[in-house]
Design a protein around this motif. Structure first.
Motif, mmCIF file in Angstrom:
data_model
loop_
_atom_site.group_PDB
_atom_site.id
_atom_site.type_symbol
_atom_site.label_atom_id
_atom_site.label_comp_id
_atom_site.label_asym_id
_atom_site.label_seq_id
_atom_site.Cartn_x
_atom_site.Cartn_y
_atom_site.Cartn_z
ATOM 1 N N GLU A 127 0.846 -1.193 0.000
ATOM 2 C CA GLU A 127 0.000 0.000 0.000
ATOM 3 C C GLU A 127 0.881 1.243 0.000
ATOM 4 O O GLU A 127 2.062 1.187 0.347
ATOM 5 C CB GLU A 127 -0.861 0.045 1.270
ATOM 6 N N SER A 128 0.276 2.372 -0.339
ATOM 7 C CA SER A 128 0.987 3.654 -0.304
ATOM 8 C C SER A 128 2.348 3.531 -0.997
ATOM 9 O O SER A 128 3.358 4.025 -0.512
ATOM 10 C CB SER A 128 1.164 4.122 1.143
ATOM 11 N N PHE A 129 2.347 2.871 -2.149
ATOM 12 C CA PHE A 129 3.595 2.634 -2.879
ATOM 13 C C PHE A 129 3.987 3.899 -3.622
ATOM 14 O O PHE A 129 3.233 4.411 -4.455
ATOM 15 C CB PHE A 129 3.429 1.468 -3.855
ATOM 16 N N ALA A 163 5.607 -7.952 -6.263
ATOM 17 C CA ALA A 163 4.412 -7.783 -5.430
ATOM 18 C C ALA A 163 3.176 -8.250 -6.190
ATOM 19 O O ALA A 163 3.032 -7.982 -7.391
ATOM 20 C CB ALA A 163 4.255 -6.329 -5.013
ATOM 21 N N LEU A 164 2.276 -8.936 -5.500
ATOM 22 C CA LEU A 164 1.023 -9.344 -6.130
ATOM 23 C C LEU A 164 0.152 -8.144 -6.462
ATOM 24 O O LEU A 164 -0.662 -8.198 -7.372
ATOM 25 C CB LEU A 164 0.255 -10.300 -5.214
ATOM 26 N N GLY A 165 0.317 -7.070 -5.687
ATOM 27 C CA GLY A 165 -0.448 -5.858 -5.949
ATOM 28 C C GLY A 165 0.263 -4.638 -5.403
ATOM 29 O O GLY A 165 0.899 -4.702 -4.345
ATOM 30 N N LEU A 166 0.175 -3.542 -6.142
ATOM 31 C CA LEU A 166 0.727 -2.256 -5.711
ATOM 32 C C LEU A 166 -0.414 -1.257 -5.635
ATOM 33 O O LEU A 166 -1.254 -1.201 -6.535
ATOM 34 C CB LEU A 166 1.788 -1.759 -6.700
ATOM 35 N N MET A 167 -0.427 -0.470 -4.574
ATOM 36 C CA MET A 167 -1.460 0.532 -4.387
ATOM 37 C C MET A 167 -0.817 1.907 -4.283
ATOM 38 O O MET A 167 -0.581 2.413 -3.184
ATOM 39 C CB MET A 167 -2.302 0.201 -3.146
ATOM 40 N N PRO A 168 -0.472 2.518 -5.422
ATOM 41 C CA PRO A 168 0.094 3.871 -5.385
ATOM 42 C C PRO A 168 -0.956 4.864 -4.911
ATOM 43 O O PRO A 168 -2.159 4.621 -5.027
ATOM 44 C CB PRO A 168 0.488 4.131 -6.843
ATOM 45 N N ALA A 188 -3.725 -0.607 -8.240
ATOM 46 C CA ALA A 188 -4.960 0.109 -7.913
ATOM 47 C C ALA A 188 -4.591 1.385 -7.182
ATOM 48 O O ALA A 188 -3.859 1.353 -6.187
ATOM 49 C CB ALA A 188 -5.877 -0.745 -7.041
ATOM 50 N N THR A 189 -5.065 2.515 -7.691
ATOM 51 C CA THR A 189 -4.763 3.800 -7.057
ATOM 52 C C THR A 189 -5.591 3.968 -5.793
ATOM 53 O O THR A 189 -6.814 3.853 -5.817
ATOM 54 C CB THR A 189 -5.057 4.967 -8.023
ATOM 55 N N VAL A 190 -4.901 4.245 -4.683
ATOM 56 C CA VAL A 190 -5.570 4.456 -3.397
ATOM 57 C C VAL A 190 -4.961 5.701 -2.742
ATOM 58 O O VAL A 190 -3.976 5.603 -2.021
ATOM 59 C CB VAL A 190 -5.429 3.241 -2.461
ATOM 60 N N PRO A 191 -5.507 6.891 -3.011
ATOM 61 C CA PRO A 191 -4.990 8.092 -2.354
ATOM 62 C C PRO A 191 -5.110 7.975 -0.839
ATOM 63 O O PRO A 191 -5.927 7.202 -0.318
ATOM 64 C CB PRO A 191 -5.901 9.208 -2.893
#
Length: 404
Positions: A127-129, A163-168, A188-191
């Motif tokens: 998360e928060s990548f 990583a299986l998933g990145l959440m920039p 997936a974008t997660v501000p």
């Protein structure tokens, strides 16, 4: 699912309160999550202290085991020691807790997740990548030959690959990652989200805070929350405050909520020509911040522009918007500068063109003159900083939890 959640910040850090705890609540709500092991990294005074969750925080599925940094006078030696010792401790925690995956908060935590993956092949998400290594380089905190920079940049490359998933935190960075070859379905974008209810404007708090400071209801109050220096403007920020004082005149007041030494901040205000009678400087707990925001009329977010700053998401901007405050923000900061240009909620300036500061202040003054402006600004937080975006990302990566 059993999740090892790794935060690079300590349990009592404001970033943990504002960004980690909301996500832990979301994960606990999922019926398919059976247990969460929260691991934080404790430094400084908290490294050996007893650590307790804030009152009222639900921990029914959470156990807690911090990583405690050893005291050292040398920051470089301390960090190197952390990245050699902590992976061993994390591997032991993995063996005992048996998580299905590791969820790391922030690219430095993601580096530790990768080091654990090397030995265990435990799947991980980040998360928060963000491009943390380049942030530190562009801010002048690290040099290009600094081992911290070289290792962190290498580890970020590995996170992109494995990583299986990145959440920039910014759509700008999602597009950059896709351009670098990371498959879109793994991003997936997660501000940085905010609790819009917690930061909602409170008229009673506004009156109470202003009365306690001896400020009139008609005063124009600006607020700044956070540190100075590093990725934030330092002396330049105080010149921006001075420009605001000149623009609004005798009615201008300024609240600064900062963990920095208060006497140093007050000295910088005096050096910039902002009078002590116009200012209030304090260190405030996170739960106290909403009342001070309610007392203000607009906010400053003096983040230092740099190429990688296009990829950031400052939590303070979401909190400002949730309180209905237009934000005075430099050009090129995350997705937020463009959001402000398109949708309002503040104004943009560029210190390379000093006249833009006064122009931005005039723009903010026009917005404040509009009836119901706070509610209009608040909609930006609801659209762009909702915790629902995190929920959607978890659904994307972990699936829809079955109904009980």
């Amino acid at each position: 699912m059993r999740i090892l959640f790794l935060s690079y910040w300590g349990l009592n850090d404001g970033l943990t309160t504002s960004t980690v705890f909301p996500h832990l609540r979301l994960l606990q709500e999922r019926t398919d999550v059976t247990a969460i092991l929260l691991v934080t990294i404790e430094r400084g005074a908290d490294a050996q202290a007893e650590l307790l969750f804030e009152p009222g925080f639900e921990v029914s599925k959470i156990t807690f085991e911090p990583l405690r940094s050893r005291p050292s006078r040398n920051v470089l030696v301390n960090k190197i020691e952390d990245f050699t010792r902590f992976p061993r401790t994390l591997i032991r925690q993995v063996e005992e807790f048996k998580p299905d995956f590791l969820l790391a908060r922030g690219a430095p935590a993601g580096a530790l997740a990768y080091l654990v993956w090397q030995k265990t092949k435990l799947p991980f998400y980040v998360e928060s990548f963000e491009p943390h290594a380049d942030y530190m380089l562009e801010s002048g905190v690290w040099r290009s030959y600094d081992p911290r920079y070289l290792f962190q940049r290498h580890w970020e490359t590995k996170q992109k690959q494995l990583a299986l998933g990145l959440m920039p935190v910014a759509e700008n960075y999602r597009q950059q990652l896709i351009a670098e070859g990371v498959p879109a379905q793994r991003i997936a974008t997660v501000p940085c989200s905010v609790d819009a209810g917690q930061f909602a404007y409170n008229g009673a708090a506004r009156q109470r805070v202003r009365e306690s400071l001896g400020w009139a209801g008609t005063d124009v109050v600006g607020v700044y929350v956070g540190k100075f220096g590093s990725i934030y403007y330092d002396e330049e920020a105080f010149q921006v405050f001075r420009t605001a004082a000149d623009f609004f005149g005798a009615d201008f007041r300024l609240v600064i909520l900062t963990p920095d030494p208060l006497d140093e901040v007050q000295a910088k205000l005096a050096a910039a020509g902002v009078s002590a009678g116009q200012t209030f400087v304090t260190k405030a707990a996170h739960q106290e911040v909403p009342d001070y925001l309610s007392a203000a009329d607009f906010a400053f977010a003096t983040i230092k522009p740099a190429p990688c700053r296009l990829f950031c998401s400052a939590i303070k901007i979401g909190e400002y918007w949730a309180s209905g405050l237009p934000v005075l923000l430099p050009e090129g900061i995350g997705d937020d500068s463009d959001i402000i240009k398109r949708e309002g909620g503040g104004a943009i300036f560029n210190l390379d063109r000093p006249s833009t500061v006064s122009e931005a202040l005039a723009n903010v003054a026009q917005q404040m003159a509009q009836p119901g402006y706070r509610q209009q600004v608040r909609h930006l937080a609801e659209r762009h900083r909702s915790i629902e975006l995190s929920r959607q990302a978890y659904t994307h990566f972990f699936g829809v939890p079955a109904l009980q």
